[in-house]
Write an enzyme that holds these catalytic residues in place. Structure first.
Site, short mmCIF file in Angstrom:
data_model
loop_
_atom_site.label_atom_id
_atom_site.label_comp_id
_atom_site.label_asym_id
_atom_site.label_seq_id
_atom_site.Cartn_x
_atom_site.Cartn_y
_atom_site.Cartn_z
N ASP A 1 0.83 -1.20 0.00
CA ASP A 1 0.00 0.00 0.00
C ASP A 1 0.87 1.26 0.00
O ASP A 1 0.83 2.08 -0.93
CB ASP A 1 -0.92 -0.06 1.24
CG ASP A 1 -1.90 1.11 1.32
OD1 ASP A 1 -1.93 1.92 0.38
OD2 ASP A 1 -2.62 1.19 2.33
N ARG B 1 -5.44 11.65 -13.00
CA ARG B 1 -4.95 11.71 -11.62
C ARG B 1 -4.73 10.32 -11.02
O ARG B 1 -4.45 10.20 -9.83
CB ARG B 1 -5.96 12.46 -10.75
CG ARG B 1 -6.23 13.88 -11.26
CD ARG B 1 -7.31 14.56 -10.45
NE ARG B 1 -6.88 14.81 -9.09
CZ ARG B 1 -6.23 15.90 -8.69
NH1 ARG B 1 -5.92 16.83 -9.57
NH2 ARG B 1 -5.89 16.05 -7.44
N LYS B 2 -4.88 9.28 -11.85
CA LYS B 2 -4.79 7.90 -11.36
C LYS B 2 -3.49 7.26 -11.82
O LYS B 2 -3.12 7.39 -12.98
CB LYS B 2 -5.99 7.13 -11.93
CG LYS B 2 -6.26 5.81 -11.28
CD LYS B 2 -7.49 5.14 -11.88
CE LYS B 2 -7.09 4.30 -13.08
NZ LYS B 2 -8.21 3.51 -13.64
#
Lengths: 159, 159
Positions: B66, B124-125
């Site tokens: 993560d 934005r990804k």
């Protein structure tokens, strides 16, 4: 509803997990229960379980889904066999895969409710769908594919 | 290769994360770097980061993917703009989704190598594929979909 959590039935050798082991004094020690067809775990993140100020760290949320998912898989396997969780031999599950969708930021400072439902049982594999609620709002959805620990590995660990 | 980790460029207000915040004294404080086109983070789990005896807790492995994933996404966004990570305004990413495949048990007691590669940048990804090596063997594969923190939220936090 039993007042004994799924994790309290794990044999000692399998009770060291950082997420759910009752014998891991540094860990989260989550506790999961049946509520009808759903499993539930209530957990209050600590102030240092922070992502950005005010919100819970996503890695913790993933960890909660992971251990609540394998616990639910184990409890479901006992149920499917019509066995009490205290009966022998123990059934334990490991995570084969974990998927987490972070739908909204999860607020820090409230007790979270991690809920699970068995989606599929296929041989030694159990798929558990899960979601996390904060103040009644679903902030996270996820899925755990859990696989029953082979007897041989379990025997090696227990011995 | 810079000797300053991606996470060391995060503004103070965004440096409290349990996984990667340099200001979180209880957290993992991971540090990620470029090595050519791949990002790498080396991390040694502690003895209490256990799943079953001898193996690393899957929730920790998910947490490492993560934070290394969002760090890699941020570093890639600066690269794409031809900007140094110390330049303003800061670019920070949150995790939209996380997927983890546990291929084999990850041994406890060795330094893990978490590696990432940008798979896709779309607005934005940023999609980052990742894998974890223990003693040179890939034990985990995963993917993080990271989304750039909206300026408005960033402004609110920074103020």
């Amino acid at each position: 509803m039993s007042d004994r959590a799924f994790q309290e039935y794990y044999p000692d050798v399998l009770a060291h997990c950082y997420g759910c082991g009752r014998l891991n004094e540094h860990g989260h020690r989550i506790r999961s229960f049946w509520e009808g067809e759903e499993s539930v775990c209530r957990f209050t993140p600590r102030p240092h379980h922070i992502a950005v100020p005010g919100y819970v760290y996503g890695g913790l949320l993933a960890s909660l889904l992971d251990c609540h998912g394998t616990g639910t898989a184990a409890a479901a396997a006992y149920r499917a066999e019509g066995r009490d969780m205290a009966s022998q031999p123990p059934l334990r599950f490991l995570t084969a895969s974990l998927h987490v969708d972070y739908l909204k930021p999860t607020p820090l400072g409230v007790t979270l409710e991690i809920r699970g439902r068995v989606k599929e049982v296929k041989g030694r594999k159990v798929v558990v769908e899960e979601w996390i609620l904060a103040d009644g709002t679903v902030t996270v959805r996820g899925e755990v594919v859990a696989v029953q620990v082979p007897e041989k590995l379990l025997d090696n660990l227990v011995k």
